[in-house]
Design a protein around this motif. Structure first.
Motif, PDB file in Angstrom:
ATOM      1  N   PHE A 103      25.781  44.656  32.580  1.00 25.59           N
ATOM      2  CA  PHE A 103      27.008  43.951  32.230  1.00 25.59           C
ATOM      3  C   PHE A 103      27.723  44.613  31.059  1.00 25.59           C
ATOM      4  CE2 PHE A 103      29.380  40.609  29.965  1.00 25.59           C
ATOM      5  CZ  PHE A 103      30.212  40.184  30.993  1.00 25.59           C
ATOM      6  N   SER A 104      26.957  45.056  30.070  1.00 27.80           N
ATOM      7  CA  SER A 104      27.571  45.671  28.886  1.00 27.80           C
ATOM      8  C   SER A 104      28.295  46.963  29.225  1.00 27.80           C
ATOM      9  CB  SER A 104      26.492  45.945  27.825  1.00 27.80           C
ATOM     10  OG  SER A 104      25.471  46.775  28.354  1.00 27.80           O
ATOM     11  N   SER A 105      27.895  47.620  30.316  1.00 30.09           N
ATOM     12  CA  SER A 105      28.502  48.895  30.681  1.00 30.09           C
ATOM     13  C   SER A 105      29.905  48.738  31.258  1.00 30.09           C
ATOM     14  CB  SER A 105      27.615  49.634  31.689  1.00 30.09           C
ATOM     15  OG  SER A 105      26.383  49.982  31.093  1.00 30.09           O
ATOM     16  N   TYR A 106      30.271  47.530  31.710  1.00 26.86           N
ATOM     17  CA  TYR A 106      31.617  47.331  32.240  1.00 26.86           C
ATOM     18  C   TYR A 106      32.659  47.511  31.135  1.00 26.86           C
ATOM     19  CZ  TYR A 106      29.764  45.598  36.658  1.00 26.86           C
ATOM     20  OH  TYR A 106      29.134  45.506  37.866  1.00 26.86           O
ATOM     21  N   LEU A 107      32.252  47.291  29.897  1.00 26.65           N
ATOM     22  CA  LEU A 107      33.162  47.480  28.772  1.00 26.65           C
ATOM     23  C   LEU A 107      33.360  48.955  28.455  1.00 26.65           C
ATOM     24  CD1 LEU A 107      31.747  44.657  26.450  1.00 26.65           C
ATOM     25  CD2 LEU A 107      33.684  44.528  28.020  1.00 26.65           C
ATOM     26  N   LEU A 108      32.544  49.815  29.098  1.00 22.77           N
ATOM     27  CA  LEU A 108      32.603  51.249  28.833  1.00 22.77           C
ATOM     28  C   LEU A 108      33.101  52.009  30.048  1.00 22.77           C
ATOM     29  CD1 LEU A 108      29.079  51.313  27.223  1.00 22.77           C
ATOM     30  CD2 LEU A 108      31.218  51.426  25.967  1.00 22.77           C
ATOM     31  N   ALA A 109      33.858  51.332  30.901  1.00 21.72           N
ATOM     32  CA  ALA A 109      34.315  51.940  32.155  1.00 21.72           C
ATOM     33  C   ALA A 109      35.151  53.183  31.909  1.00 21.72           C
ATOM     34  CB  ALA A 109      35.119  50.919  32.958  1.00 21.72           C
ATOM     35  N   GLY A 110      35.789  53.272  30.759  1.00 19.45           N
ATOM     36  CA  GLY A 110      36.598  54.445  30.450  1.00 19.45           C
ATOM     37  C   GLY A 110      35.796  55.728  30.437  1.00 19.45           C
ATOM     38  N   ASN A 111      34.488  55.631  30.175  1.00 19.04           N
ATOM     39  CA  ASN A 111      33.642  56.821  30.168  1.00 19.04           C
ATOM     40  C   ASN A 111      33.510  57.451  31.547  1.00 19.04           C
ATOM     41  OD1 ASN A 111      33.227  56.504  27.484  1.00 19.04           O
ATOM     42  ND2 ASN A 111      31.147  55.716  27.630  1.00 19.04           N
ATOM     43  N   TYR A 321      23.174  51.221  23.885  1.00 28.84           N
ATOM     44  CA  TYR A 321      24.285  50.280  23.825  1.00 28.84           C
ATOM     45  C   TYR A 321      23.822  48.870  23.480  1.00 28.84           C
ATOM     46  CZ  TYR A 321      27.230  53.836  26.004  1.00 28.84           C
ATOM     47  OH  TYR A 321      27.930  54.972  26.261  1.00 28.84           O
ATOM     48  N   ARG A 322      22.689  48.467  24.019  1.00 24.60           N
ATOM     49  CA  ARG A 322      22.236  47.089  23.824  1.00 24.60           C
ATOM     50  C   ARG A 322      21.673  46.854  22.432  1.00 24.60           C
ATOM     51  NH1 ARG A 322      17.951  45.611  28.011  1.00 24.60           N
ATOM     52  NH2 ARG A 322      18.071  43.619  26.905  1.00 24.60           N
ATOM     53  N   PHE A 323      21.054  47.883  21.858  1.00 21.83           N
ATOM     54  CA  PHE A 323      20.377  47.689  20.573  1.00 21.83           C
ATOM     55  C   PHE A 323      20.763  48.776  19.569  1.00 21.83           C
ATOM     56  CE2 PHE A 323      17.558  46.168  24.010  1.00 21.83           C
ATOM     57  CZ  PHE A 323      17.596  44.811  23.721  1.00 21.83           C
ATOM     58  N   PRO A 324      22.047  48.861  19.238  1.00 19.23           N
ATOM     59  CA  PRO A 324      22.463  49.835  18.222  1.00 19.23           C
ATOM     60  C   PRO A 324      21.920  49.436  16.850  1.00 19.23           C
ATOM     61  CG  PRO A 324      24.275  48.360  18.728  1.00 19.23           C
ATOM     62  CD  PRO A 324      23.184  48.033  19.706  1.00 19.23           C
ATOM     63  N   HIS A 325      21.700  50.426  16.026  1.00 18.13           N
ATOM     64  CA  HIS A 325      21.237  50.217  14.643  1.00 18.13           C
ATOM     65  C   HIS A 325      19.849  49.585  14.584  1.00 18.13           C
ATOM     66  CE1 HIS A 325      25.201  51.428  13.451  1.00 18.13           C
ATOM     67  NE2 HIS A 325      25.757  50.424  14.096  1.00 18.13           N
ATOM     68  N   ASN A 326      19.026  49.844  15.610  1.00 17.50           N
ATOM     69  CA  ASN A 326      17.623  49.472  15.533  1.00 17.50           C
ATOM     70  C   ASN A 326      16.893  50.384  14.551  1.00 17.50           C
ATOM     71  OD1 ASN A 326      17.490  47.312  17.313  1.00 17.50           O
ATOM     72  ND2 ASN A 326      15.817  48.181  18.501  1.00 17.50           N
ATOM     73  N   VAL A 349      27.202  69.125  23.979  1.00 16.30           N
ATOM     74  CA  VAL A 349      28.567  69.451  24.403  1.00 16.30           C
ATOM     75  C   VAL A 349      29.367  68.186  24.689  1.00 16.30           C
ATOM     76  CG1 VAL A 349      27.793  71.616  25.405  1.00 16.30           C
ATOM     77  CG2 VAL A 349      28.003  69.604  26.869  1.00 16.30           C
ATOM     78  N   ASP A 350      28.702  67.044  24.710  1.00 14.22           N
ATOM     79  CA  ASP A 350      29.382  65.784  25.014  1.00 14.22           C
ATOM     80  C   ASP A 350      30.055  65.197  23.776  1.00 14.22           C
ATOM     81  OD1 ASP A 350      29.468  64.872  27.685  1.00 14.22           O
ATOM     82  OD2 ASP A 350      27.296  64.627  27.681  1.00 14.22           O
ATOM     83  N   LYS A 351      30.834  64.146  24.008  1.00 20.89           N
ATOM     84  CA  LYS A 351      31.457  63.416  22.907  1.00 20.89           C
ATOM     85  C   LYS A 351      30.458  62.421  22.326  1.00 20.89           C
ATOM     86  CE  LYS A 351      34.602  62.173  25.828  1.00 20.89           C
ATOM     87  NZ  LYS A 351      35.785  61.563  26.490  1.00 20.89           N
ATOM     88  N   LYS A 352      30.686  62.014  21.094  1.00 19.17           N
ATOM     89  CA  LYS A 352      29.759  61.115  20.415  1.00 19.17           C
ATOM     90  C   LYS A 352      29.665  59.744  21.074  1.00 19.17           C
ATOM     91  CE  LYS A 352      30.148  63.066  15.756  1.00 19.17           C
ATOM     92  NZ  LYS A 352      30.518  62.821  14.348  1.00 19.17           N
ATOM     93  N   VAL A 353      30.718  59.359  21.821  1.00 14.68           N
ATOM     94  CA  VAL A 353      30.723  58.030  22.422  1.00 14.68           C
ATOM     95  C   VAL A 353      29.865  57.966  23.681  1.00 14.68           C
ATOM     96  CG1 VAL A 353      32.996  57.451  21.524  1.00 14.68           C
ATOM     97  CG2 VAL A 353      32.808  58.537  23.771  1.00 14.68           C
ATOM     98  N   VAL A 354      29.562  59.126  24.296  1.00 14.58           N
ATOM     99  CA  VAL A 354      28.756  59.130  25.514  1.00 14.58           C
ATOM    100  C   VAL A 354      27.328  58.713  25.171  1.00 14.58           C
ATOM    101  CG1 VAL A 354      27.853  60.554  27.391  1.00 14.58           C
ATOM    102  CG2 VAL A 354      30.201  60.878  26.594  1.00 14.58           C
ATOM    103  N   TRP A 355      26.874  57.656  25.833  1.00 18.33           N
ATOM    104  CA  TRP A 355      25.559  57.054  25.562  1.00 18.33           C
ATOM    105  C   TRP A 355      25.411  56.637  24.089  1.00 18.33           C
ATOM    106  CZ3 TRP A 355      23.965  55.213  29.695  1.00 18.33           C
ATOM    107  CH2 TRP A 355      23.891  55.932  30.895  1.00 18.33           C
ATOM    108  N   ASN A 356      26.540  56.428  23.424  1.00 13.03           N
ATOM    109  CA  ASN A 356      26.497  55.943  22.048  1.00 13.03           C
ATOM    110  C   ASN A 356      25.659  56.858  21.153  1.00 13.03           C
ATOM    111  OD1 ASN A 356      27.610  54.013  20.385  1.00 13.03           O
ATOM    112  ND2 ASN A 356      25.962  52.531  20.635  1.00 13.03           N
ATOM    113  N   VAL A 357      25.736  58.158  21.426  1.00 10.36           N
ATOM    114  CA  VAL A 357      24.840  59.109  20.786  1.00 10.36           C
ATOM    115  C   VAL A 357      25.050  59.190  19.280  1.00 10.36           C
ATOM    116  CG1 VAL A 357      26.312  61.136  21.131  1.00 10.36           C
ATOM    117  CG2 VAL A 357      23.828  61.403  21.053  1.00 10.36           C
ATOM    118  N   ALA A 358      26.235  58.851  18.804  1.00  9.85           N
ATOM    119  CA  ALA A 358      26.470  58.881  17.354  1.00  9.85           C
ATOM    120  C   ALA A 358      25.581  57.866  16.641  1.00  9.85           C
ATOM    121  CB  ALA A 358      27.941  58.600  17.051  1.00  9.85           C
ATOM    122  N   ILE A 359      25.443  56.682  17.242  1.00 11.03           N
ATOM    123  CA  ILE A 359      24.579  55.654  16.653  1.00 11.03           C
ATOM    124  C   ILE A 359      23.108  56.038  16.814  1.00 11.03           C
ATOM    125  CG2 ILE A 359      23.955  53.211  16.700  1.00 11.03           C
ATOM    126  CD1 ILE A 359      26.782  53.812  15.696  1.00 11.03           C
TER     127      ILE A 359
END
Length: 605
Positions: A103-111, A321-326, A349-359
């Motif tokens: 369900f949380s991934s529907y908010l990331l459809a832009g990816n 995505y479900r547990f950022p900042h664990n 090579v990806d952007k930081k938002v892909v799979w929330n990799v920055a967090i």
């Protein structure tokens, strides 16, 4: 009945009640069709559970109910088209991740814009049945008088509500008998891990996600985790003798979709991975070809979870995505705990938002994350036109030749995540050095050609850094993030010519060059075993978190692993039922550790 008379019968106008029943029946059929297509690649066991038939009936009635008030054909068209798109999208997602879209991934459809080629490749001819049923329904309703429903609202509503109420009551009683929705859902997954969405429908999985999300770290949960950890077969004690000296630095190459079977394989006289094959013949190499893919829906980021934390993927959705900042205990933190000057970096090579990799980078303890903007996009490859592997690794080598990112005489842990091997494995012709014969399926040909390209990119990278003396004391780890062939493997294996070289198992390689230990391990193991193995090779003996896996250097380990579909893979000779159950429970224990943020409470204590 002749075709002409059958068509005449179809043209007869429907009674008001018949319209409602037909729409509900078509919607119900769509849900059953979804289950059928799902079962073709998993198991038909889901059809044996009564709650599956009941949940679909309830959903079908609920979606049809507004038609009593709206009485417009556009509503039927809207609900059917949306339902078709939704069900097909989830089947496409399932074909890569063996689960529905969280369900949380529907908010990331832009990816999805970055994965268009992979998305389209996931379509199947059977998916066309969904829009065909919609077209057939609308054709039947073309001459129907929807306003006539108003003349029979009361009896229609009564029948609908009685059906809905009776079905809901039966389902409620069944779930109460099973101990509640959460327990009933988890009991199903224990033996039929892929049947959750097929039995409880997609909204049913969302409900489970919601009630399963963040768990509270109670004394009972903590005791459950620690009881499992204390019962590990070897208790994961460090496995190297004191005479073994670790390397100062470690470079991890996480190669997209790299499987083991192309290594040491020649197809029609073509050596698929000549560079990696050459390295495997060197001294000071640890090679284990049969590492079972254990990633779930998050794929590449799940692989990073294995390597850096020794944990398993969460049961649903993405931990990122479900547990950022664990709070996590990681390889990177262990490395820096041992070495005062230790640094940890990750290149992608990806952007930081892909799979929330920055967090994730923050959570795992990287000192720096260098993503897409840090690299020059001079050579493109793959469906998203990202930086090609050869250029990416060349630029990575240039960066770490600087003292800022790789200090001479220091201690550096570096990860490079490649991209060119991303499905559908299409790279520009000018990047290819081999062209496989047309007798093989196109997808398989593409896979072999891109594996050869990635092999060349890795080979040039290694030769470049080996020419620099400051990398002499550097261990290089090469592995794949997950398997690549996917559900097409079963069909490919039917061809004897392909079965000669293609592995029936979903194995990725684990290679360590300039390893302090020389060995070849041909038994089956899991991705979760990489973390304790790397702890041993880097002599991070004092770090208190050993992960959920078992080091390859532990002579007591048994050569088997548990797949994300709860299947036992490998040789279980001499393995007790309690050991098998303990291995199966690792997924649930890891899910609890992450969802309850176990390490946060441990550090606080």
């Amino acid at each position: 009945m002749s075709p002409a008379s059958f068509l005449e019968k179809l043209k007869k106008p429907l009674a008001p009640g018949g319209i409602i029943i037909l729409v509900a029946a078509v919607i119900y059929f769509k849900f059953l069709l979804f289950d059928l297509i799902w079962a073709l690649d998993t198991t038909f066991s889901g059809f044996q559970f009564p709650q599956g038939w009941l949940t679909k009936l309830i959903l079908s009635v609920l979606l049809t109910l507004p038609l009593v008030a709206i009485r417009k054909k556009w509503y039927v068209a809207l609900i059917c088209v949306v339902l078709d798109l939704w069900l097909i999208a989830n089947l496409m997602y399932f074909r890569s991740y063996y689960t529905v879209i969280p369900f949380s991934s529907y908010l990331l459809a832009g990816n999805l814009a970055d994965f268009q080629a992979s998305v389209w490749e996931s379509l199947r001819w059977c998916d066309i049945v969904f829009p065909m049923t919609t077209i057939a329904l609308l054709w039947k309703l073309w001459s129907a008088k929807m306003s006539a429903i108003a003349t029979s609202v009361r009896p229609i509503m009564r029948r609908i509500l009685v059906t809905l109420g009776a079905t809901s009551l039966v389902l409620a009683v069944y779930l109460i008998f099973k101990g509640g929705y959460k327990k009933a859902y988890e009991d199903l997954l224990y033996d039929y891990s892929t049947c959750g969405a097929a039995v409880y429908t997609i909204p049913g999985t969302w409900i489970y996600e919601l009630i399963k999300d963040r768990a509270e770290m109670t004394p009972e949960i903590k005791n459950q985790i620690e009881s499992w950890l204390n019962e590990r077969p070897s208790n994961n004690a460090p496995s190297l003798p004191d005479t073994i000296v670790a390397r100062d630095n470690c470079i991890i190459i996480l190669a997209e979709s790299l499987e083991s079977w192309p290594l040491e394989t020649t197809v029609d006289g073509i050596e698929l991975t000549p560079n990696l094959n050459r390295y495997l013949r060197e001294s000071n190499v640890l090679y284990a070809p049969n590492m079972l893919t254990q990633v779930k829906g998050s794929r590449s980021i799940d692989a990073q979870l294995f390597i850096h934390t020794g944990l398993m993927p969460v049961n649903y959705g993405s931990f990122a995505y479900r547990f950022p900042h664990n709070t996590y205990m990681t390889l990177d933190k262990a490395f820096k705990e041992k070495h005062d000057d230790g640094k940890s970096f990750s290149f992608t090579v990806d952007k930081k938002v892909v799979w929330n990799v920055a967090i994730v980078a923050q959570d795992f303890g990287y000192d720096r994350l260098l993503d897409k903007p840090f690299f020059t996009l001079d050579v493109k490859s793959g469906p998203r036109h990202r930086l090609a592997d050869h250029s990416f690794l060349r630029q990575s080598a240039e960066k770490i030749e600087t003292e800022e990112l790789f200090k001479t005489g220091g201690h550096t842990l570096l990860q490079c995540v490649t991209y060119s091997g991303h499905t559908p494995f299409v790279i520009p012709d000018e990047l290819k050095t081999i062209h496989m014969p047309g007798k093989y399926p196109e997808r398989l040909r593409n896979y072999m050609e891109v594996a050869n390209y990635t092999d060349r990119a890795i080979g040039d990278f290694i030769e470049r850094i080996r020419s620099n003396p400051k990398f002499d004391n550097t261990m290089i780890v090469i592995t794949g993030d997950h398997e690549g062939i996917g559900i097409a493997r079963k069909d490919y294996m039917k061809d004897p010519d392909i079965a000669r070289f293609l592995s029936p198992g979903t194995f990725t390689p684990f290679i360590v060059l300039n390893s302090p230990v020389t060995m070849r391990y041909d038994g089956v193991f899991g991705q979760v075993d990489m973390y304790p193995t790397l702890l041993d090779l880097l002599r991070l003996d004092s770090y208190q978190w050993r992960g959920l896996g078992q080091s390859l250097l532990d002579t007591r380990r048994k050569p088997f692993a548990i797949s994300p579909l709860n299947e036992i893979v490998g040789d279980t000779t001499g393995v007790t039922q309690s050991e098998l159950q303990h291995a199966r429970d690792a997924y649930d224990i890891s899910d609890i550790i992450i969802s309850a943020d176990y390490f946060k409470s441990e550090i606080a204590d």
